[in-house]
Design a protein around this motif. Structure first.
Motif, PDB file in Angstrom:
ATOM      1  N   LEU A   1       3.800   4.675 -12.206  1.00 43.95           N
ATOM      2  CA  LEU A   1       2.635   4.203 -12.962  1.00 43.95           C
ATOM      3  C   LEU A   1       2.951   4.084 -14.447  1.00 43.95           C
ATOM      4  O   LEU A   1       2.494   3.138 -15.113  1.00 43.95           O
ATOM      5  N   THR A   2       3.732   5.015 -14.977  1.00 46.75           N
ATOM      6  CA  THR A   2       4.087   4.960 -16.401  1.00 46.75           C
ATOM      7  C   THR A   2       4.916   3.725 -16.707  1.00 46.75           C
ATOM      8  O   THR A   2       4.654   3.010 -17.690  1.00 46.75           O
TER       9      THR A   2
ATOM     10  N   SER B   1       2.729   0.619 -16.490  1.00 45.83           N
ATOM     11  CA  SER B   1       1.802   0.542 -17.617  1.00 45.83           C
ATOM     12  C   SER B   1       2.515   0.160 -18.908  1.00 45.83           C
ATOM     13  O   SER B   1       2.012  -0.654 -19.692  1.00 45.83           O
TER      14      SER B   1
ATOM     15  N   LEU C   1       3.143  -3.429 -19.108  1.00 48.34           N
ATOM     16  CA  LEU C   1       1.951  -4.250 -19.328  1.00 48.34           C
ATOM     17  C   LEU C   1       1.417  -4.168 -20.756  1.00 48.34           C
ATOM     18  O   LEU C   1       0.417  -4.825 -21.077  1.00 48.34           O
ATOM     19  N   ILE C   2       2.066  -3.390 -21.609  1.00 46.91           N
ATOM     20  CA  ILE C   2       1.602  -3.281 -23.000  1.00 46.91           C
ATOM     21  C   ILE C   2       1.626  -4.624 -23.725  1.00 46.91           C
ATOM     22  O   ILE C   2       0.682  -4.955 -24.450  1.00 46.91           O
TER      23      ILE C   2
ATOM     24  N   VAL D   1      -2.991  -5.041 -21.338  1.00 44.94           N
ATOM     25  CA  VAL D   1      -3.535  -4.160 -20.305  1.00 44.94           C
ATOM     26  C   VAL D   1      -2.981  -2.748 -20.459  1.00 44.94           C
ATOM     27  O   VAL D   1      -3.694  -1.747 -20.307  1.00 44.94           O
ATOM     28  N   GLY D   2      -1.691  -2.656 -20.793  1.00 40.56           N
ATOM     29  CA  GLY D   2      -1.067  -1.351 -20.932  1.00 40.56           C
ATOM     30  C   GLY D   2      -1.633  -0.519 -22.070  1.00 40.56           C
ATOM     31  O   GLY D   2      -1.544   0.713 -22.048  1.00 40.56           O
TER      32      GLY D   2
ATOM     33  N   THR E   1      -4.408   1.347 -20.232  1.00 38.91           N
ATOM     34  CA  THR E   1      -4.031   2.243 -19.135  1.00 38.91           C
ATOM     35  C   THR E   1      -3.045   3.329 -19.553  1.00 38.91           C
ATOM     36  O   THR E   1      -3.065   4.426 -18.989  1.00 38.91           O
ATOM     37  N   THR E   2      -2.196   3.040 -20.536  1.00 38.10           N
ATOM     38  CA  THR E   2      -1.146   4.000 -20.880  1.00 38.10           C
ATOM     39  C   THR E   2      -1.673   5.353 -21.332  1.00 38.10           C
ATOM     40  O   THR E   2      -1.159   6.396 -20.881  1.00 38.10           O
TER      41      THR E   2
ATOM     42  N   TRP F   1      -4.350   6.936 -20.485  1.00 41.04           N
ATOM     43  CA  TRP F   1      -4.842   7.675 -19.321  1.00 41.04           C
ATOM     44  C   TRP F   1      -3.688   8.173 -18.452  1.00 41.04           C
ATOM     45  O   TRP F   1      -3.706   9.312 -17.962  1.00 41.04           O
ATOM     46  N   ILE F   2      -2.682   7.338 -18.262  1.00 45.59           N
ATOM     47  CA  ILE F   2      -1.549   7.740 -17.420  1.00 45.59           C
ATOM     48  C   ILE F   2      -0.747   8.846 -18.102  1.00 45.59           C
ATOM     49  O   ILE F   2      -0.334   9.826 -17.466  1.00 45.59           O
TER      50      ILE F   2
ATOM     51  N   THR G   1      -2.405   4.762 -27.825  1.00 44.01           N
ATOM     52  CA  THR G   1      -1.171   4.518 -27.075  1.00 44.01           C
ATOM     53  C   THR G   1       0.062   4.831 -27.912  1.00 44.01           C
ATOM     54  O   THR G   1       0.951   5.586 -27.491  1.00 44.01           O
TER      55      THR G   1
END
Length: 423
Positions: A41-42, A45, A48-49, A53-54, A57-58, A60-61, A101
């Motif tokens: 997942l990392t 994510s 996707l930065i 999107v990343g 999400t980053t 949270w992950i 992030t």
């Protein structure tokens, strides 16, 4: 040493070895899918930065990776007696996604967490599994010696370790190797499990530089707390000297004059008595305000939520207060939070040009979160000479953080976080 003592020692070693084997097996089997998932997942994510999107999400992950690492730290302390220090950098609540992030990715402790994931999947998996292998592998050797090799070999040669089992003599050799391994299994599994946790500490633990930085921050916040306390004592002394004390002295002089005029000029004496009564009432009111400024009675009696509600009711602006606190924090934390909110509200009334205020207090994930919002003109910043700088220092004493979002034209959102547990 008696036979009973020796037997007790052997049983204790067998129990410790079995416990270490079970714990190691749980770590190897249960933790492997979690670390693989976290790493996958990392990587996705982070990839996707560039498309945005990343950025969402980053954080949270990475927070999830930190939770997994914290669990391993706790198990290392409870199961292996190995302390694994951490030194995470605080991330202000309410910060924009890209700020959160890149702040987290710039944290050396977070990067160490990410490095630990592939290490735990490989070397960590092997070292965690070794205690279980050492305990259970001798059982296979005894089973092979008892004749199981005929079934397993299916007419050929069955290898037990480095022993090729093809008949009775070699089966006895496998039994001898299993006996040696069994003796080792009574001694080494707890040590192997400790070695696993030491490997974890070598990768996951904060280095001395980070701990020194943490000590520096704590020293600075302690110095700020001492300076704040000294300034508060000077303010109390000044308020007493210039306010209540001066009124009480004047009242004493008036009463002395009344005593002399009581027979000569009763009318003047009555006027002075009336003035002394007013001075006593004013002195009492100033003492009440002073006590309220030190520790409001409503805060001590009814808690932070009601104290903030009472604070907002005294403001010249209308305001709304939302409270979701299932318990009470420690008194020093409540006091720091109350006066921080008081200072933020005072700044909003004086400088924002707002006509309405909103205050929200809630507790989640071990953090007391407070947001103060106004619909004023914005432009609030944290800096030298700003009232918010004093709020930041006050919160820093308790490892709290302050974040401000105040674009030109408003609105202004001030978010405060304090780590605490509620009773």
């Amino acid at each position: 040493m008696t036979t009973d003592t020796k037997g007790g020692t052997v049983r204790a070693r067998a129990r410790d070895a079995a416990l270490a084997a079970v714990r190691g097996f749980v770590l190897a089997v249960a933790a492997l899918p979690v670390t693989v998932l976290c790493l996958t997942l990392t990587l996705v994510s982070l990839a996707l930065i560039p498309i945005g999107v990343g950025l969402v999400t980053t954080p949270w992950i990475l927070g999830g990776v930190r939770d997994v690492a914290d669990v391993r730290r706790r198990l290392a302390a409870e199961w292996g007696g190995v302390c694994i220090p951490s030194a995470y950098r605080s991330v202000p609540a309410g910060a924009k996604p890209w700020t959160r992030t890149f702040t987290m990715l710039g944290d050396r402790q977070v990067r160490r967490d990410l490095l630990w994931l592939p290490v735990d999947m490989t070397a960590g998996f092997v070292t965690a599994l070794l205690p279980a292998v050492l305990c259970f592998y001798p059982l296979e050797g005894f089973a092979v010696a008892a004749g199981l090799w005929r079934v397993l070999a299916d007419g050929g040669t069955y290898w037990y370790g480095f022993v090729p089992v093809t008949g009775g003599p070699t089966a006895l050799g496998a039994a001898a190797v299993a006996a040696v391994l069994l003796v080792a299994a009574l001694r080494f599994p707890p040590r192997l499990l400790t070695a696993h946790f030491r490997l974890t500490r070598a990768v996951l633990g904060a280095d001395r530089g980070e701990l020194a930085e943490r000590v520096r921050v704590l020293t600075a916040t302690r110095r700020d707390a001492v300076d704040t306390s000294a300034a508060e004592l000077r303010r109390i002394e000044r308020d007493l000297h210039d306010g209540a004390q001066a009124r009480l002295v004047a009242m004493g002089m008036d009463l002395g004059t009344v005593e002399m005029l009581l027979d000569k000029d009763p009318a003047q004496a009555r006027r002075l008595l009336s003035q002394a009564r007013r001075n006593s009432a004013d002195a009492l009111e100033e003492l009440r305000d002073l006590v309220r400024g030190i520790h409001p009675p409503v805060l001590a009696e009814r808690g932070l939520g009601d104290a903030v509600r009472a604070l907002v009711l005294r403001l010249p602006l209308p305001g709304e207060v939302s409270v979701e606190l299932p318990g009470r924090a420690d008194a020093p934390v409540e006091s720091a939070a109350y006066f921080a909110v008081s200072e933020v509200l005072t700044n909003a009334v004086k400088h924002s040009g707002a006509d309405r205020l909103w205050v929200d207090l809630h507790h989640a994930d071990g953090m007391l979160r407070i947001t103060v919002t106004d619909n004023g003109g914005g432009g609030a910043v944290i800096g030298a000479g700003s009232g918010l700088a004093g709020v930041e220092r006050r919160l820093g004493t308790f490892d709290g953080v302050l974040a401000v979002s105040s674009p030109a034209g408003g609105p202004t959102l001030v978010t405060m976080e304090l780590p605490c547990a509620l009773s």
